[in-house]
Design a protein around this motif. Structure first.
Motif, PDB file in Angstrom:
ATOM      1  N   ALA A  29      41.713  30.764  60.208  1.00  0.00           N
ATOM      2  CA  ALA A  29      43.106  30.580  60.983  1.00  0.00           C
ATOM      3  C   ALA A  29      44.256  30.208  60.520  1.00  0.00           C
ATOM      4  O   ALA A  29      45.869  31.051  60.832  1.00  0.00           O
ATOM      5  N   ASN A  30      44.539  30.250  59.535  1.00  0.00           N
ATOM      6  CA  ASN A  30      45.326  30.508  58.069  1.00  0.00           C
ATOM      7  C   ASN A  30      45.893  31.022  57.505  1.00  0.00           C
ATOM      8  O   ASN A  30      46.454  31.779  56.419  1.00  0.00           O
ATOM      9  N   TYR A  31      45.059  32.082  57.846  1.00  0.00           N
ATOM     10  CA  TYR A  31      45.071  33.772  57.246  1.00  0.00           C
ATOM     11  C   TYR A  31      46.347  35.071  57.055  1.00  0.00           C
ATOM     12  O   TYR A  31      46.547  34.418  58.754  1.00  0.00           O
ATOM     13  N   LYS A  32      47.379  35.021  56.865  1.00  0.00           N
ATOM     14  CA  LYS A  32      48.187  35.636  57.492  1.00  0.00           C
ATOM     15  C   LYS A  32      47.805  36.634  56.682  1.00  0.00           C
ATOM     16  O   LYS A  32      48.126  37.305  55.135  1.00  0.00           O
ATOM     17  N   GLY A  34      48.762  40.235  54.832  1.00  0.00           N
ATOM     18  CA  GLY A  34      50.259  40.367  52.891  1.00  0.00           C
ATOM     19  C   GLY A  34      49.673  39.138  52.320  1.00  0.00           C
ATOM     20  O   GLY A  34      49.640  39.494  51.035  1.00  0.00           O
ATOM     21  N   SER A  35      49.229  37.815  52.798  1.00  0.00           N
ATOM     22  CA  SER A  35      48.004  37.269  51.399  1.00  0.00           C
ATOM     23  C   SER A  35      47.467  37.825  50.793  1.00  0.00           C
ATOM     24  O   SER A  35      46.390  38.162  51.290  1.00  0.00           O
ATOM     25  N   ASN A  36      47.389  38.007  49.738  1.00  0.00           N
ATOM     26  CA  ASN A  36      46.011  37.233  48.960  1.00  0.00           C
ATOM     27  C   ASN A  36      46.167  36.952  47.609  1.00  0.00           C
ATOM     28  O   ASN A  36      47.483  36.416  47.082  1.00  0.00           O
ATOM     29  N   CYS A  37      44.632  36.953  47.005  1.00  0.00           N
ATOM     30  CA  CYS A  37      44.604  36.012  45.193  1.00  0.00           C
ATOM     31  C   CYS A  37      45.526  36.866  44.848  1.00  0.00           C
ATOM     32  O   CYS A  37      46.968  36.253  43.693  1.00  0.00           O
ATOM     33  N   ALA A  38      46.209  38.524  44.568  1.00  0.00           N
ATOM     34  CA  ALA A  38      47.666  38.404  43.821  1.00  0.00           C
ATOM     35  C   ALA A  38      48.572  38.165  44.394  1.00  0.00           C
ATOM     36  O   ALA A  38      49.274  38.213  42.692  1.00  0.00           O
ATOM     37  N   PHE A  42      48.523  30.022  42.480  1.00  0.00           N
ATOM     38  CA  PHE A  42      46.977  30.177  41.442  1.00  0.00           C
ATOM     39  C   PHE A  42      46.699  31.305  40.993  1.00  0.00           C
ATOM     40  O   PHE A  42      45.568  30.424  40.021  1.00  0.00           O
ATOM     41  N   ILE A  43      47.117  32.265  40.487  1.00  0.00           N
ATOM     42  CA  ILE A  43      45.975  33.708  40.073  1.00  0.00           C
ATOM     43  C   ILE A  43      46.718  33.505  38.741  1.00  0.00           C
ATOM     44  O   ILE A  43      47.439  32.692  38.607  1.00  0.00           O
ATOM     45  N   GLN A  44      45.767  34.176  38.045  1.00  0.00           N
ATOM     46  CA  GLN A  44      46.379  33.854  36.660  1.00  0.00           C
ATOM     47  C   GLN A  44      46.101  35.305  36.243  1.00  0.00           C
ATOM     48  O   GLN A  44      45.704  36.480  36.693  1.00  0.00           O
ATOM     49  N   GLY A  45      45.620  35.589  34.631  1.00  0.00           N
ATOM     50  CA  GLY A  45      45.180  36.858  34.935  1.00  0.00           C
ATOM     51  C   GLY A  45      46.453  37.592  34.183  1.00  0.00           C
ATOM     52  O   GLY A  45      47.647  37.148  34.807  1.00  0.00           O
ATOM     53  N   ALA A  46      45.939  39.080  34.297  1.00  0.00           N
ATOM     54  CA  ALA A  46      47.176  40.252  34.019  1.00  0.00           C
ATOM     55  C   ALA A  46      47.234  40.804  35.705  1.00  0.00           C
ATOM     56  O   ALA A  46      46.519  40.616  35.776  1.00  0.00           O
ATOM     57  N   GLU A  47      48.984  40.832  36.133  1.00  0.00           N
ATOM     58  CA  GLU A  47      48.735  41.835  36.700  1.00  0.00           C
ATOM     59  C   GLU A  47      48.132  43.042  37.308  1.00  0.00           C
ATOM     60  O   GLU A  47      47.984  43.684  36.014  1.00  0.00           O
ATOM     61  N   GLY A  48      47.084  43.513  38.230  1.00  0.00           N
ATOM     62  CA  GLY A  48      47.048  45.024  38.927  1.00  0.00           C
ATOM     63  C   GLY A  48      45.552  44.729  38.090  1.00  0.00           C
ATOM     64  O   GLY A  48      44.701  45.723  38.696  1.00  0.00           O
ATOM     65  N   GLU A  49      44.877  43.022  37.483  1.00  0.00           N
ATOM     66  CA  GLU A  49      43.128  43.357  37.055  1.00  0.00           C
ATOM     67  C   GLU A  49      42.360  43.458  38.418  1.00  0.00           C
ATOM     68  O   GLU A  49      43.332  42.484  39.225  1.00  0.00           O
ATOM     69  N   TRP A  71      45.313  29.300  49.285  1.00  0.00           N
ATOM     70  CA  TRP A  71      46.082  30.732  49.064  1.00  0.00           C
ATOM     71  C   TRP A  71      47.651  29.657  49.202  1.00  0.00           C
ATOM     72  O   TRP A  71      48.135  29.002  50.591  1.00  0.00           O
ATOM     73  N   ALA A  72      48.879  29.790  48.258  1.00  0.00           N
ATOM     74  CA  ALA A  72      50.109  29.365  48.726  1.00  0.00           C
ATOM     75  C   ALA A  72      51.367  29.897  48.073  1.00  0.00           C
ATOM     76  O   ALA A  72      49.975  31.382  46.734  1.00  0.00           O
ATOM     77  N   LYS A  73      51.861  30.426  48.501  1.00  0.00           N
ATOM     78  CA  LYS A  73      52.786  31.516  48.026  1.00  0.00           C
ATOM     79  C   LYS A  73      53.327  31.280  46.608  1.00  0.00           C
ATOM     80  O   LYS A  73      53.741  30.450  46.340  1.00  0.00           O
ATOM     81  N   LYS A  74      53.117  32.461  45.924  1.00  0.00           N
ATOM     82  CA  LYS A  74      53.928  32.315  44.209  1.00  0.00           C
ATOM     83  C   LYS A  74      55.184  32.201  44.630  1.00  0.00           C
ATOM     84  O   LYS A  74      55.786  33.038  45.172  1.00  0.00           O
ATOM     85  N   PRO A  75      55.672  31.558  43.700  1.00  0.00           N
ATOM     86  CA  PRO A  75      57.209  31.059  43.641  1.00  0.00           C
ATOM     87  C   PRO A  75      58.130  32.592  42.751  1.00  0.00           C
ATOM     88  O   PRO A  75      57.253  33.294  42.312  1.00  0.00           O
TER      89      PRO A  75
END
Ligand code: SF4
Length: 75
Positions: A29-32, A34-38, A42-49, A71-75
């Motif tokens: 129900a909370n999925y919007k 356009g939101s994803n792990c990228a 809370f995501i870590q590691g390299a962009e695009g992996e 999921w929480a929006k990356k600032p």
């Protein structure tokens, strides 16, 4: 330390947080769109992996295109 492995879909915390490997597959129900792990805070590691560490799942890798209910929006 062992190499991190892909977060299993049947991992109890993954199930509790309704984790999916393809964000668009989420029925939560909370999925919007356009939101994803990228683009999650809370995501870590390299962009695009394709598979990246997540602060909420130590020892595992989550799909860059995945999603969970923490999921929480990356600032
Ligand atoms: Fe993906 Fe964020 Fe959930 Fe981690 S907390 S699995 S990065 S949506």
């Amino acid at each position: 330390a062992a190499d991190p492995v892909k977060l299993p879909l049947d991992n109890p915390q993954a199930k509790a947080l309704a984790y999916v490997e393809k964000a668009g597959d989420s029925q939560h129900a909370n999925y919007k769109a356009g939101s994803n792990c990228a683009n999650c805070n809370f995501i870590q590691g390299a962009e695009g992996e394709a598979w990246r560490p997540c602060q909420l799942f130590p020892g595992f890798l989550v799909a860059n295109e995945g999603w969970c209910s923490a999921w929480a929006k990356k600032p």
